[in-house]
Motif scaffolding. Structure first.
Motif, PDB file in Angstrom:
ATOM      1  N   GLN A  32     -42.921  62.924 115.754  1.00  0.00           N
ATOM      2  CA  GLN A  32     -41.711  63.741 115.747  1.00  0.00           C
ATOM      3  C   GLN A  32     -40.462  62.848 115.674  1.00  0.00           C
ATOM      4  OE1 GLN A  32     -39.847  66.849 115.166  1.00  0.00           O
ATOM      5  NE2 GLN A  32     -42.007  67.228 115.597  1.00  0.00           N
ATOM      6  N   GLU A  35     -39.977  61.596 112.181  1.00  0.00           N
ATOM      7  CA  GLU A  35     -39.379  62.607 111.284  1.00  0.00           C
ATOM      8  C   GLU A  35     -37.857  62.630 111.389  1.00  0.00           C
ATOM      9  OE1 GLU A  35     -41.053  66.540 111.472  1.00  0.00           O
ATOM     10  OE2 GLU A  35     -43.105  65.778 111.200  1.00  0.00           O
ATOM     11  N   ARG A  36     -37.325  62.138 112.512  1.00  0.00           N
ATOM     12  CA  ARG A  36     -35.865  62.092 112.700  1.00  0.00           C
ATOM     13  C   ARG A  36     -35.261  60.813 112.134  1.00  0.00           C
ATOM     14  NH1 ARG A  36     -35.207  65.951 117.580  1.00  0.00           N
ATOM     15  NH2 ARG A  36     -37.205  66.961 117.276  1.00  0.00           N
ATOM     16  N   THR A 496     -43.611  74.099 120.137  1.00  0.00           N
ATOM     17  CA  THR A 496     -43.551  73.034 119.129  1.00  0.00           C
ATOM     18  C   THR A 496     -43.058  71.719 119.720  1.00  0.00           C
ATOM     19  OG1 THR A 496     -41.270  73.501 118.465  1.00  0.00           O
ATOM     20  CG2 THR A 496     -43.014  74.746 117.342  1.00  0.00           C
ATOM     21  N   GLU A 498     -41.251  69.790 118.036  1.00  0.00           N
ATOM     22  CA  GLU A 498     -39.860  69.662 117.557  1.00  0.00           C
ATOM     23  C   GLU A 498     -38.874  70.077 118.652  1.00  0.00           C
ATOM     24  OE1 GLU A 498     -37.136  71.110 113.781  1.00  0.00           O
ATOM     25  OE2 GLU A 498     -39.188  71.854 113.977  1.00  0.00           O
ATOM     26  N   LYS A 499     -39.158  71.228 119.270  1.00  0.00           N
ATOM     27  CA  LYS A 499     -38.299  71.732 120.341  1.00  0.00           C
ATOM     28  C   LYS A 499     -38.347  70.794 121.560  1.00  0.00           C
ATOM     29  CE  LYS A 499     -37.757  75.922 123.112  1.00  0.00           C
ATOM     30  NZ  LYS A 499     -38.461  77.138 123.512  1.00  0.00           N
ATOM     31  N   ASP A 502     -36.440  67.581 120.852  1.00  0.00           N
ATOM     32  CA  ASP A 502     -34.980  67.846 120.937  1.00  0.00           C
ATOM     33  C   ASP A 502     -34.506  67.612 122.370  1.00  0.00           C
ATOM     34  OD1 ASP A 502     -34.582  68.561 118.315  1.00  0.00           O
ATOM     35  OD2 ASP A 502     -34.679  70.724 118.646  1.00  0.00           O
TER      36      ASP A 502
END
Length: 512
Positions: A32, A35-36, A496, A498-499, A502
């Motif tokens: 993840q 991906e950033r 997820t 992703e969350k 974050d």
């Protein structure tokens, strides 16, 4: 570009480097981050095997026990390549493979004796690698569980590693119950033996219960810049003292956790679940995959003492190939007190569940290995109950089939920092029946995505578990619209990464 280092005992991005959920997290979070557009280095011990096909990077020289030590850093190939993620292992002959998943040692006579030695060497090698800039200039070091927390001790007290103080260090708690407690002195596997040149700060490092010992889990909590529990509800739980078996909380470290909370260093962020690569298996192969796994295990030397039981399980399973049960309840887990205390203490409650299933032509499938007394309990129950299929081993194909073909997933954990099994079951549209604790509170909603039980006393919990099971069977048999609605709601749930990441960036890594 931010530059991260993940330090852990397990990493499921590598083949054969996982014993539990920590391995999943150490695999998924770097992906993840990548991906950033940020870079991640992930380092784990080699356990005398993982470096063998690796590319040698550098030697690491440091002092332990008043002796010169040399470890080797290797870059290794992951199962799947991702941009900006580099995987490493540290090799030293004393960092050996244990008997648990070829990673951890089980030292019943003197807990953590061998593992502490391994991770003392590993953490010192990691500190040396950072000092030598083997991973470049780092912004964040992210440590996982007690195996990596000695790094914080070195950062605070070792003269050679004072420069590391500028790097932000995050500490994730995956299992608070396993704390890595070792004596301060008078033992080969003691702090003073391995670090004779460091003056020990007893008050800052000691375990509250065993005051002549260091508690490495506590060291992580006390010295990290940010401390992380793997679900919000587990964070709430660990701020309170444990009162087993009714409630498992801070496991004697609640004061440290309360202090971290007061200082704004403690964060509860739910683990994510991987929603890619779902179901390599097809429906309809659950019994075939069971029998295939049993035949494979029968050929393994280490399983010879179970041969009679494996054959018994195979014979029992074959009956269901043509005569399929109408309802499958399943569990996939390590067989430990955390996961199955209720069944170990109250086997009659488990038998009552099997009796209830018999009435609706249902079976219970359990897959797992673990503590010998738990394996023995379930083997005995399997001999006695035709509708209980206990597959006492590990098989990815069979696990896929179980998640795919179950009707109800059962997870009666005594405590649960986060839990991944319920997420994997829900991903396939299976309602779950869970104990209302820790991460299970954050993921399963009673009568919406599954069923949940609790109670103020142990007896009340057992009574409510059986009543909750009755409710689940009743909805399945007599209220198909509600059951279908629950299946759909379970499948729609998305936890997820992703969350989660974050929130890591905002709270743990402190990037605005």
């Amino acid at each position: 570009m931010n530059n991260f280092l993940f330090v852990a005992a397990e990493n499921d991005a590598l083949a054969n480097c996982k014993a539990g959920g920590m391995g999943d997290v150490v695999r998924d979070v770097p992906r993840q981050i990548s991906e950033r557009g940020d870079r991640v280095h992930v380092v784990v011990p080699s356990y005398s095997r993982l470096h063998q096909d690796g590319v040698f990077k550098t030697t690491l020289n440091f002092s332990l026990r008043g002796l010169a030590y040399t470890a080797e850093l290797y870059e290794v190939k992951p199962k799947k390549e991702y941009p900006n993620i580099i995987h490493y292992v540290i090799h030293h002959p004393e960092i050996e493979a244990g008997d648990i998943a070829h990673i951890y040692h089980n030292d019943p006579e003197e807990p953590f004796f061998t593992d502490a030695v391994k991770y003392f060497i590993f953490c010192t090698a990691v500190a040396e690698a950072i000092k030598e800039k083997a991973f470049g200039k780092l912004d964040i070091v992210h440590l996982h569980d007690w195996h990596s927390s000695l790094f914080l001790f070195l950062r605070a007290y070792h003269k050679d590693y004072k420069k590391i103080k500028d790097i932000r260090v995050v500490y994730s708690i995956h299992n608070l119950a396993i704390q890595g407690i070792r004596p301060f002195k008078d033992n080969y596997s003691s702090l003073q033996n391995w670090f004779p040149d460091i003056t020990i700060d007893y008050m800052a490092l000691m375990d509250y219960r065993y005051q002549d010992c260091i508690n490495l889990m506590a060291v992580g909590i006390r010295l990290a810049d940010a401390v992380h529990t793997v679900s919000p509800s587990y964070k709430d739980d660990v701020l309170l003292p444990s009162s087993p078996p009714e409630f498992i909380g801070g496991e004697s470290l609640e004061k440290d956790l309360q202090k971290a909370e007061e200082e704004g260093r403690l964060f509860g962020i739910l683990n994510g679940c991987n929603y890619k690569n779902i179901n390599k298996e097809e429906k309809g192969f659950i019994y075939r995959n069971t029998v295939k796994a049993l035949f494979r295990w029968l050929q393994e030397e280490s399983k010879k003492y179970k041969a009679d039981f494996l054959a018994h399980t195979g014979e029992k399973t074959m009956e269901y190939v043509d005569n399929r049960p109408k309802f499958i309840v399943s569990s996939v887990a390590r067989l430990t007190e955390q996961k199955f205390y209720f069944f170990k203490r109250s086997p009659e409650a488990f038998v009552a569940i099997l009796e209830k299933l018999k009435k609706v032509d249902g079976i219970f499938m359990l897959l797992g290995t673990g503590a010998p007394e738990y394996e023995e309990l379930f083997r005995e129950l399997s001999y006695k109950h035709k509708n209980f299929i206990f597959t006492n081993g590990q098989s990815e194909n069979l696990i896929d089939s179980i998640y795919l073909e179950s009707d109800l997933y059962f997870m009666p954990s005594l405590f649960e920092p986060c839990g991944i099994s319920q997420m994997l079951a829900m991903r396939n549209g299976n309602p779950c029946l869970v104990h209302h604790t820790g991460g299970l509170k954050d993921t399963v909603t009673h009568m919406k995505t599954g069923f949940s039980f609790d109670g103020d006393t142990y007896d009340e919990k057992i009574k409510n578990m059986l009543e909750c099971f009755d409710v689940a069977l009743d909805v399945y048999a007599n209220d198909k619209p509600t059951w279908k609605k629950m299946q759909t709601a379970a499948k729609k749930m998305r936890f997820t990464w992703e969350k989660s990441v974050d929130n890591y960036y905002k709270y743990l890594y402190n990037f605005s």
